[in-house]
Design a protein around this motif. Structure first.
Motif, PDB file in Angstrom:
ATOM      1  N   ALA A 140       0.864  -1.673   0.015  1.00 41.65           N
ATOM      2  CA  ALA A 140       0.093   0.231  -0.407  1.00 41.65           C
ATOM      3  C   ALA A 140       0.714   0.849   0.077  1.00 41.65           C
ATOM      4  O   ALA A 140       0.521   2.202  -0.843  1.00 41.65           O
ATOM      5  CB  ALA A 140      -0.763   0.482   1.596  1.00 41.65           C
ATOM      6  N   ALA A 141       1.864   1.470   1.066  1.00 44.39           N
ATOM      7  CA  ALA A 141       2.743   2.476   1.196  1.00 44.39           C
ATOM      8  C   ALA A 141       3.219   2.550  -0.397  1.00 44.39           C
ATOM      9  O   ALA A 141       3.940   3.470  -0.888  1.00 44.39           O
ATOM     10  CB  ALA A 141       3.564   1.384   2.511  1.00 44.39           C
ATOM     11  N   THR A 142       4.191   1.649  -1.384  1.00 42.98           N
ATOM     12  CA  THR A 142       4.711   1.362  -2.676  1.00 42.98           C
ATOM     13  C   THR A 142       3.185   1.915  -3.380  1.00 42.98           C
ATOM     14  O   THR A 142       4.281   3.431  -4.483  1.00 42.98           O
ATOM     15  CB  THR A 142       4.778   0.546  -2.462  1.00 42.98           C
ATOM     16  OG1 THR A 142       6.021  -0.737  -2.100  1.00 42.98           O
ATOM     17  CG2 THR A 142       6.093   0.569  -4.254  1.00 42.98           C
ATOM     18  N   LEU A 143       2.634   1.632  -3.549  1.00 48.44           N
ATOM     19  CA  LEU A 143       1.167   2.594  -4.306  1.00 48.44           C
ATOM     20  C   LEU A 143       0.600   3.240  -4.035  1.00 48.44           C
ATOM     21  O   LEU A 143       1.265   4.449  -5.067  1.00 48.44           O
ATOM     22  CB  LEU A 143       0.449   2.214  -4.448  1.00 48.44           C
ATOM     23  CG  LEU A 143       0.021  -0.294  -5.081  1.00 48.44           C
ATOM     24  CD1 LEU A 143      -0.686  -1.055  -5.218  1.00 48.44           C
ATOM     25  CD2 LEU A 143       1.250  -0.564  -6.480  1.00 48.44           C
ATOM     26  N   GLY A 144       0.631   4.056  -3.241  1.00 49.74           N
ATOM     27  CA  GLY A 144       0.331   5.086  -2.797  1.00 49.74           C
ATOM     28  C   GLY A 144       1.241   6.273  -3.125  1.00 49.74           C
ATOM     29  O   GLY A 144       1.355   7.607  -3.939  1.00 49.74           O
ATOM     30  N   HIS A 145       2.774   6.070  -3.261  1.00 48.94           N
ATOM     31  CA  HIS A 145       4.443   6.363  -3.570  1.00 48.94           C
ATOM     32  C   HIS A 145       4.009   6.830  -4.793  1.00 48.94           C
ATOM     33  O   HIS A 145       4.099   8.313  -5.422  1.00 48.94           O
ATOM     34  CB  HIS A 145       5.404   6.076  -3.189  1.00 48.94           C
ATOM     35  CG  HIS A 145       6.784   6.804  -3.643  1.00 48.94           C
ATOM     36  ND1 HIS A 145       6.655   8.087  -2.763  1.00 48.94           N
ATOM     37  CD2 HIS A 145       7.013   7.123  -4.502  1.00 48.94           C
ATOM     38  CE1 HIS A 145       8.236   8.688  -3.239  1.00 48.94           C
ATOM     39  NE2 HIS A 145       8.076   8.371  -4.834  1.00 48.94           N
ATOM     40  N   LEU A 146       4.195   5.996  -5.201  1.00 43.51           N
ATOM     41  CA  LEU A 146       3.609   6.029  -7.038  1.00 43.51           C
ATOM     42  C   LEU A 146       2.471   7.023  -7.610  1.00 43.51           C
ATOM     43  O   LEU A 146       2.986   7.735  -8.778  1.00 43.51           O
ATOM     44  CB  LEU A 146       4.063   4.290  -7.663  1.00 43.51           C
ATOM     45  CG  LEU A 146       4.708   3.670  -7.597  1.00 43.51           C
ATOM     46  CD1 LEU A 146       4.527   2.082  -8.431  1.00 43.51           C
ATOM     47  CD2 LEU A 146       6.256   4.230  -8.298  1.00 43.51           C
ATOM     48  N   VAL A 147       1.297   6.499  -7.155  1.00 40.63           N
ATOM     49  CA  VAL A 147       0.401   7.075  -7.722  1.00 40.63           C
ATOM     50  C   VAL A 147       0.029   8.726  -7.244  1.00 40.63           C
ATOM     51  O   VAL A 147       0.385   9.682  -8.201  1.00 40.63           O
ATOM     52  CB  VAL A 147      -0.814   6.681  -6.911  1.00 40.63           C
ATOM     53  CG1 VAL A 147      -2.136   7.657  -7.574  1.00 40.63           C
ATOM     54  CG2 VAL A 147      -1.726   5.127  -7.783  1.00 40.63           C
ATOM     55  N   LEU A 148       0.991   9.055  -5.734  1.00 36.88           N
ATOM     56  CA  LEU A 148       0.653  10.309  -5.477  1.00 36.88           C
ATOM     57  C   LEU A 148       1.335  11.205  -6.139  1.00 36.88           C
ATOM     58  O   LEU A 148       1.229  12.357  -5.692  1.00 36.88           O
ATOM     59  CB  LEU A 148       0.286  10.205  -4.217  1.00 36.88           C
ATOM     60  CG  LEU A 148      -1.195  10.027  -3.659  1.00 36.88           C
ATOM     61  CD1 LEU A 148      -1.275   9.950  -1.671  1.00 36.88           C
ATOM     62  CD2 LEU A 148      -2.363  10.807  -4.372  1.00 36.88           C
ATOM     63  N   GLU A 149       3.013  10.860  -5.964  1.00 40.84           N
ATOM     64  CA  GLU A 149       4.216  11.323  -6.137  1.00 40.84           C
ATOM     65  C   GLU A 149       5.057  11.486  -7.422  1.00 40.84           C
ATOM     66  O   GLU A 149       5.266  12.331  -8.407  1.00 40.84           O
ATOM     67  CB  GLU A 149       5.384  10.602  -5.105  1.00 40.84           C
ATOM     68  CG  GLU A 149       5.282  10.551  -4.012  1.00 40.84           C
ATOM     69  CD  GLU A 149       5.939  12.722  -3.949  1.00 40.84           C
ATOM     70  OE1 GLU A 149       7.385  12.592  -4.264  1.00 40.84           O
ATOM     71  OE2 GLU A 149       4.972  13.106  -3.278  1.00 40.84           O
ATOM     72  N   MET A 150       3.799  10.295  -8.394  1.00 42.02           N
ATOM     73  CA  MET A 150       4.367   9.817 -10.072  1.00 42.02           C
ATOM     74  C   MET A 150       2.932  10.589 -10.919  1.00 42.02           C
ATOM     75  O   MET A 150       3.289  10.472 -12.396  1.00 42.02           O
ATOM     76  CB  MET A 150       5.067   8.617 -10.090  1.00 42.02           C
ATOM     77  CG  MET A 150       6.563   9.165  -9.156  1.00 42.02           C
ATOM     78  SD  MET A 150       7.434   7.209  -8.488  1.00 42.02           S
ATOM     79  CE  MET A 150       8.153   7.539 -10.592  1.00 42.02           C
TER      80      MET A 150
END
Length: 319
Positions: A150-160
């Motif tokens: 979940a932390a990984t996907l959240g970073h990919l979506v909201l950061e990138m």
């Protein structure tokens, strides 16, 4: 601090007490985690609500004229924020993972710390649109595998702004079966999952091992493998290539439901659960991270800590 939050903090002069300067909030709504723009950023001070702004740039179009300054319209940071919030709400992240982040992941052992490091490195070094090697997190229940996903996907979506999806494999099987009743083919449901840039498959290996499940999983992974798309996995089964001191009983092909159930009833290895072809592809597609069998169950540990003391005495603080 996320870059969207950094932009807002720079514009407002201070971080919001609700979102901490991120400019968005992630909350649990029913079964899913959903994101929304924080109230501190609904009215954008940078574009006045227009969604775009004039940006001054410099370029050389002629050696004779030299550098020239010009203005172009570009999407405002608030437009990018709304777009990424909408992308997050398409991920289908479980509601219980709404607050999962790398910062609040607490490793109990070195293997868990390595798992967090692998996930963070993947998220921070991800190259959008390129071929990126994913990872498989293996370990007992309650050891934080889905948290890191979940932390990984959240970073990919909201950061990138990367398009991602999360799916729990047994729920995918159930969704396809329901689709059959509505006249849909399995391919219609698998199609979008095959094409998304990053897909996370949780509970890999779970199920009865029926021909339907094996064929569904094989098709989904084969499509993503052939297209060079990135896939992340979490599983409760061991990543060891074979049982120690025993010959592997990994299925080499599809068999009857009864045969598959019998062969996989007591299987503990992922290789035995998914078969040789899928396991081989995982070896190429992903970095393997295995958590020890004795890694504590976070949920169970939390429940034991919160349990009331026995009647007639205080809880022993040393236990």
């Amino acid at each position: 601090m996320l870059w969207l939050g950094a932009m807002a903090a720079k514009a407002n002069g201070e971080a919001c007490g609700l979102c901490g300067g991120r400019t968005y909030l992630i909350e649990r709504r029913g079964e899913l985690a959903t994101a929304r723009v924080c109230t501190c950023s609904v009215d954008c001070p940078m574009c006045g609500g227009r969604g775009h702004r004039l940006v001054q740039k410099e370029g050389t179009f002629s050696a004779k004229v030299g550098p020239r300054t010009y203005e172009v319209l570009e999407p405002c940071v608030c437009t990018l924020r709304r777009t990424r919030v909408a992308l997050y709400n398409d991920v289908q992240m479980p509601g219980v993972m709404a607050h999962a982040s790398f910062d609040n992941y607490r490793p109990f052992n070195e293997a868990q710390d390595r798992g967090r490091g692998v996930a963070m490195h993947f998220a921070n070094q991800y190259v959008k649109g390129a071929t990126n090697k994913g990872f498989v997190l293996s370990g007992p229940v309650g050891t934080g595998k889905t948290h890191l996903i979940a932390a990984t996907l959240g970073h990919l979506v909201l950061e990138m702004g990367v398009k991602t999806r999360y799916v729990e494999i047994s729920l995918l099987y159930a969704t396809i079966r329901r689709g059959f009743q509505d006249g849909k083919s399995g391919g219609e449901i698998i199609g979008p999952l095959s094409e998304v840039e990053v897909l996370a498959i949780d509970e890999l290996g779970k199920g009865r091992g029926s021909p339907f499940e094996m064929e569904t999983l094989d098709e989904l992974i084969a499509r993503r493998y052939n297209a060079g798309r990135t896939t992340l996995f979490a599983t409760n089964y061991s990543l060891e290539p074979e049982r120690k001191g025993a010959r592997s009983s990994a299925p080499s092909g599809y068999r009857t439901t009864d045969d598959a159930r019998s062969a996989m009833k007591d299987a503990e290895l992922l290789r035995e659960r998914v078969g040789e072809r899928i396991y081989s592809r995982l070896c190429e597609m992903c970095t393997f991270v295995e958590l020890p069998r004795d890694t504590p169950d976070r949920r169970r540990t939390r429940q034991e800590m919160d349990a009331p003391p026995p009647m007639g005495g205080m809880r022993n603080p040393g236990r």
